[in-house]
Design a protein around this motif. Sequence first.
Motif, PDB file in Angstrom:
ATOM      1  N   SER A 100       0.803  -1.300  -0.002  1.00 15.52           N
ATOM      2  CA  SER A 100      -0.017  -0.176  -0.106  1.00 15.52           C
ATOM      3  C   SER A 100       0.726   1.275  -0.172  1.00 15.52           C
ATOM      4  CB  SER A 100      -0.835   0.145   1.298  1.00 15.52           C
ATOM      5  OG  SER A 100      -0.075  -0.069   2.259  1.00 15.52           O
ATOM      6  N   HIS A 185      -4.089   9.897  -2.425  1.00 23.82           N
ATOM      7  CA  HIS A 185      -4.893   8.971  -2.133  1.00 23.82           C
ATOM      8  C   HIS A 185      -6.176   9.278  -2.014  1.00 23.82           C
ATOM      9  CE1 HIS A 185      -6.291   5.249  -0.145  1.00 23.82           C
ATOM     10  NE2 HIS A 185      -6.955   5.746   0.673  1.00 23.82           N
ATOM     11  N   TRP A 188      -9.076   9.301  -5.619  1.00 16.98           N
ATOM     12  CA  TRP A 188      -9.796   8.072  -5.923  1.00 16.98           C
ATOM     13  C   TRP A 188     -10.396   7.319  -4.667  1.00 16.98           C
ATOM     14  CZ3 TRP A 188      -9.167   2.771  -5.140  1.00 16.98           C
ATOM     15  CH2 TRP A 188      -8.225   2.275  -4.179  1.00 16.98           C
ATOM     16  N   SER A 189      -9.931   7.463  -3.477  1.00 19.86           N
ATOM     17  CA  SER A 189     -10.662   6.687  -2.338  1.00 19.86           C
ATOM     18  C   SER A 189     -11.813   7.142  -2.125  1.00 19.86           C
ATOM     19  CB  SER A 189      -9.840   6.939  -1.312  1.00 19.86           C
ATOM     20  OG  SER A 189     -10.166   6.203  -0.019  1.00 19.86           O
ATOM     21  N   GLN A 192     -14.156   5.371  -4.458  1.00 22.47           N
ATOM     22  CA  GLN A 192     -14.421   3.948  -4.163  1.00 22.47           C
ATOM     23  C   GLN A 192     -15.334   3.933  -2.986  1.00 22.47           C
ATOM     24  OE1 GLN A 192     -12.774   1.062  -5.198  1.00 22.47           O
ATOM     25  NE2 GLN A 192     -12.669  -0.189  -3.104  1.00 22.47           N
ATOM     26  N   THR A 193     -15.350   4.933  -1.885  1.00 22.98           N
ATOM     27  CA  THR A 193     -16.098   4.774  -0.979  1.00 22.98           C
ATOM     28  C   THR A 193     -17.640   4.945  -1.170  1.00 22.98           C
ATOM     29  OG1 THR A 193     -14.322   5.858   0.440  1.00 22.98           O
ATOM     30  CG2 THR A 193     -16.444   5.912   1.418  1.00 22.98           C
ATOM     31  N   ILE A 194     -17.723   5.688  -2.233  1.00 23.21           N
ATOM     32  CA  ILE A 194     -19.495   5.984  -2.652  1.00 23.21           C
ATOM     33  C   ILE A 194     -19.725   4.938  -3.673  1.00 23.21           C
ATOM     34  CG2 ILE A 194     -19.536   8.389  -1.868  1.00 23.21           C
ATOM     35  CD1 ILE A 194     -19.041   9.000  -5.053  1.00 23.21           C
ATOM     36  N   GLY A 195     -18.917   3.872  -3.704  1.00 23.22           N
ATOM     37  CA  GLY A 195     -19.340   2.810  -4.744  1.00 23.22           C
ATOM     38  C   GLY A 195     -18.937   3.003  -6.287  1.00 23.22           C
ATOM     39  N   ASN A 197     -16.745   2.779  -8.524  1.00 28.94           N
ATOM     40  CA  ASN A 197     -15.428   2.083  -9.114  1.00 28.94           C
ATOM     41  C   ASN A 197     -15.725   0.833  -9.310  1.00 28.94           C
ATOM     42  OD1 ASN A 197     -12.634   2.281  -9.494  1.00 28.94           O
ATOM     43  ND2 ASN A 197     -12.046   2.228  -7.431  1.00 28.94           N
ATOM     44  N   ASN A 198     -14.697   0.327 -10.339  1.00 37.02           N
ATOM     45  CA  ASN A 198     -14.609  -1.044 -10.593  1.00 37.02           C
ATOM     46  C   ASN A 198     -13.235  -1.211 -11.511  1.00 37.02           C
ATOM     47  OD1 ASN A 198     -14.874  -0.266 -13.339  1.00 37.02           O
ATOM     48  ND2 ASN A 198     -16.988  -0.381 -13.578  1.00 37.02           N
ATOM     49  N   THR A 199     -12.960  -2.503 -11.925  1.00 33.81           N
ATOM     50  CA  THR A 199     -11.790  -2.797 -12.339  1.00 33.81           C
ATOM     51  C   THR A 199     -11.255  -1.908 -13.433  1.00 33.81           C
ATOM     52  OG1 THR A 199     -12.780  -4.684 -13.602  1.00 33.81           O
ATOM     53  CG2 THR A 199     -11.220  -5.033 -11.718  1.00 33.81           C
ATOM     54  N   ARG A 202     -11.018   2.023 -11.916  1.00 31.98           N
ATOM     55  CA  ARG A 202      -9.824   2.127 -10.982  1.00 31.98           C
ATOM     56  C   ARG A 202      -8.799   2.568 -11.394  1.00 31.98           C
ATOM     57  NH1 ARG A 202      -7.695  -1.838  -7.365  1.00 31.98           N
ATOM     58  NH2 ARG A 202      -5.895  -1.010  -6.212  1.00 31.98           N
TER      59      ARG A 202
ATOM     60  N   ASN B 222      -9.262   2.248   2.379  1.00 32.25           N
ATOM     61  CA  ASN B 222      -9.047   1.771   0.868  1.00 32.25           C
ATOM     62  C   ASN B 222      -7.364   1.816   0.392  1.00 32.25           C
ATOM     63  OD1 ASN B 222     -11.628   1.900   0.221  1.00 32.25           O
ATOM     64  ND2 ASN B 222     -11.809   3.913  -0.070  1.00 32.25           N
ATOM     65  N   THR B 223      -6.523   1.356   1.258  1.00 29.02           N
ATOM     66  CA  THR B 223      -5.215   1.321   1.051  1.00 29.02           C
ATOM     67  C   THR B 223      -4.965   0.215   0.074  1.00 29.02           C
ATOM     68  OG1 THR B 223      -4.617  -0.508   2.878  1.00 29.02           O
ATOM     69  CG2 THR B 223      -4.729   1.715   3.543  1.00 29.02           C
ATOM     70  N   ALA B 225      -4.142  -2.891   0.567  1.00 28.63           N
ATOM     71  CA  ALA B 225      -3.109  -3.727   1.189  1.00 28.63           C
ATOM     72  C   ALA B 225      -3.756  -5.395   1.001  1.00 28.63           C
ATOM     73  CB  ALA B 225      -2.613  -3.414   2.455  1.00 28.63           C
ATOM     74  N   SER B 237     -12.325  -3.909  -6.067  1.00 25.62           N
ATOM     75  CA  SER B 237     -13.759  -3.493  -6.827  1.00 25.62           C
ATOM     76  C   SER B 237     -14.825  -4.130  -6.001  1.00 25.62           C
ATOM     77  CB  SER B 237     -13.478  -3.938  -8.317  1.00 25.62           C
ATOM     78  OG  SER B 237     -12.342  -4.274  -9.006  1.00 25.62           O
ATOM     79  N   ALA B 240     -15.792  -1.539  -3.656  1.00 23.75           N
ATOM     80  CA  ALA B 240     -16.721  -0.845  -4.119  1.00 23.75           C
ATOM     81  C   ALA B 240     -17.991  -1.271  -4.270  1.00 23.75           C
ATOM     82  CB  ALA B 240     -16.147  -0.282  -5.515  1.00 23.75           C
ATOM     83  N   ASN B 243     -19.862  -1.097  -0.935  1.00 22.17           N
ATOM     84  CA  ASN B 243     -20.245   0.136  -0.592  1.00 22.17           C
ATOM     85  C   ASN B 243     -21.512   0.566  -1.473  1.00 22.17           C
ATOM     86  OD1 ASN B 243     -18.021   0.658   1.306  1.00 22.17           O
ATOM     87  ND2 ASN B 243     -16.740   1.499  -0.517  1.00 22.17           N
ATOM     88  N   ARG B 244     -21.537   0.314  -2.569  1.00 19.60           N
ATOM     89  CA  ARG B 244     -22.690   0.573  -3.293  1.00 19.60           C
ATOM     90  C   ARG B 244     -24.049  -0.035  -2.886  1.00 19.60           C
ATOM     91  NH1 ARG B 244     -19.795  -0.112  -8.223  1.00 19.60           N
ATOM     92  NH2 ARG B 244     -20.514  -2.309  -8.416  1.00 19.60           N
ATOM     93  N   LEU B 247     -24.863   1.320   0.586  1.00 21.38           N
ATOM     94  CA  LEU B 247     -25.537   2.539   0.649  1.00 21.38           C
ATOM     95  C   LEU B 247     -26.774   2.472   0.041  1.00 21.38           C
ATOM     96  CD1 LEU B 247     -22.491   4.550  -0.478  1.00 21.38           C
ATOM     97  CD2 LEU B 247     -23.352   4.458   1.693  1.00 21.38           C
TER      98      LEU B 247
END
Lengths: 231, 253
Positions: A100, A185, A188-189, A192-195, A197-199, A202, B222-223, B225, B237, B240, B243-244, B247
């Motif tokens: 990380s 960080h 983009w984080s 990701q947190t609100i959902g 994101n995908n591969t 990313r 979201n590190t 690791a 992913s 993510a 989370n979706r 929520l």
Amino acid sequence: MSNFITASIGKKFMMSVTGLFLMMFVLVHLSLNLMLIFDDSGDLFNMAAHFMATNPAIRIMEPVLALGFIVHIIWSLIITLQNMKARPVKFAKRDQKNASSWASRNMLILGSLILVFLVVHIMNFFWKMKVSGDPLLTHVHVMQGGTEVAMENAYALVASLFKGSMCYGVLYILGSVLLGLHMTHGFWSAFQTIGFNNTVWRKRLERIATCFAVIVAVGYSIIPLYFMLKF
Amino acid sequence: MADVILKKIYVKVWRQSSPSDKGRFETYEVENVSQGSSFLEMMDILNEKLVGEGKEPIAFDHDCREGICGMCSLYINGRPHGPDTEITTCQLHMRKFSEGETITVEPWRAGAFPVIKDLIVDRDAFEKILQSGGFVSVNTGGVPDGNAIPVSYEDAEEAMDAAACIGCGACVSACKNSSAMLFVSAKVSHLAKLPQGRVEAKKRARNMVAKMDELGFGGCTNTGACEVECPKAISISNIARLNREYLLAKISE
Ligand code: HEM
Ligand code: SF4
Ligand code: FES
């Protein structure tokens, strides 16, 4: 919506929403500040500052911004402390450098240093403009759409700080770099947190995050550098 | 190619006789270990030596020894499942270590995974999370025809990738927050991607996240690791997606 606020993802959602809002502020603030280096007479920047100080929509956003900061900071403390408590006995040997990024592991340290900078920054400018006043701020007259408008000389306040002291220049560059690191960080984080994101996204978001971080770090650093080098 | 023999290595192991014992590190010498042997075989050799000396052998979890059951754990030289990627500890080989090296071996460290003995931790918390929603409720009766419910290739693939999670707990130990988000997101995802799982998707996301919080796992920073250290390369992913799902489930509550 019961217990959303106390749930781990709920708390993180608050961080993300406030973070996204603060990032928008960071961009607006930067674009206005860049006026400082495009007009050495100061008129351009003074007009921008005057607009921000008088426009009703901006006036409304001011307390919202303050609230955004307060929530982001308080939540960051709650989240980080709780996360630390989740591992009462630490590992004796830990090798995380390949797994990380340093910034992602030290968001609170970066945030706290940004907060220290923020306090100095507010005392330098915001406080003098809104509360205590400063002799440098005496009114200037700028031609705006054919009429002469009287406004505070915010440019003089900023220019004198950076022309007068190397220390402040260096401090502001340091603040910009720290904020940039937080963004490498954070940007983009937050998605990701609100959902969001995908591969596929990313990779895109990480690239945009790097660009955003560089724009923030370099963009804000240019201003003190300009005054330090030119004057 | 001739097998390389490590003439002497040192293994620094966490010893703890019971959950209430304070525990301490002890360093043992192991001689003549083939680099072709697995890490757990080296541990077996060490344990035989300890038994021969009349000492208590080191307790560690293992079962299939082929990377599919998720039973083995161990935090080796600062990394879950040791210094290699996409493998479990039972798939780790001694060629990753060198002559004279001191190898530090610790149990998973997380408040939600208390140490039972030596290197064995109690991973019952994962079981409890699964019991709170990691399943599809079905009425007994005739089994429906598999092809009756169409599933797209992409969805099937993503569901299978998420289903590869073996519940080992490496993600929790890799995480600076001891978060179980990767595990929970894998379990939520492999069902959320399939029509059979959609029926209870909202309840599942809500309940599994609530359980994970209740059991004392940390939140997600979201590190990333976890996905690097996960033996099954479960992607974040999935986090993510969790989370979706969570929520949306909360908004419609
Ligand atoms: C203008 C200033 C700031 C901006 C634009 C900003 C932006 C962000 C963003 C976008 C995130 C990612 C949120 C997410 O992962 O969902 C974040 C995370 C974080 N911020 Fe800030 N931030 C700022 C100032 C601060 C300050 C002053 C502090 C603390 C004193 C702070 C502490 C944190 C922490 C600890 C996290 C990570 C939380 C976690 O563990 O997930 N930030 N920030
Ligand atoms: S997500 Fe990966 S690391 Fe976590 S429990 Fe599943 S297989 Fe193990
Ligand atoms: S012992 Fe089964 S995965 Fe390692």
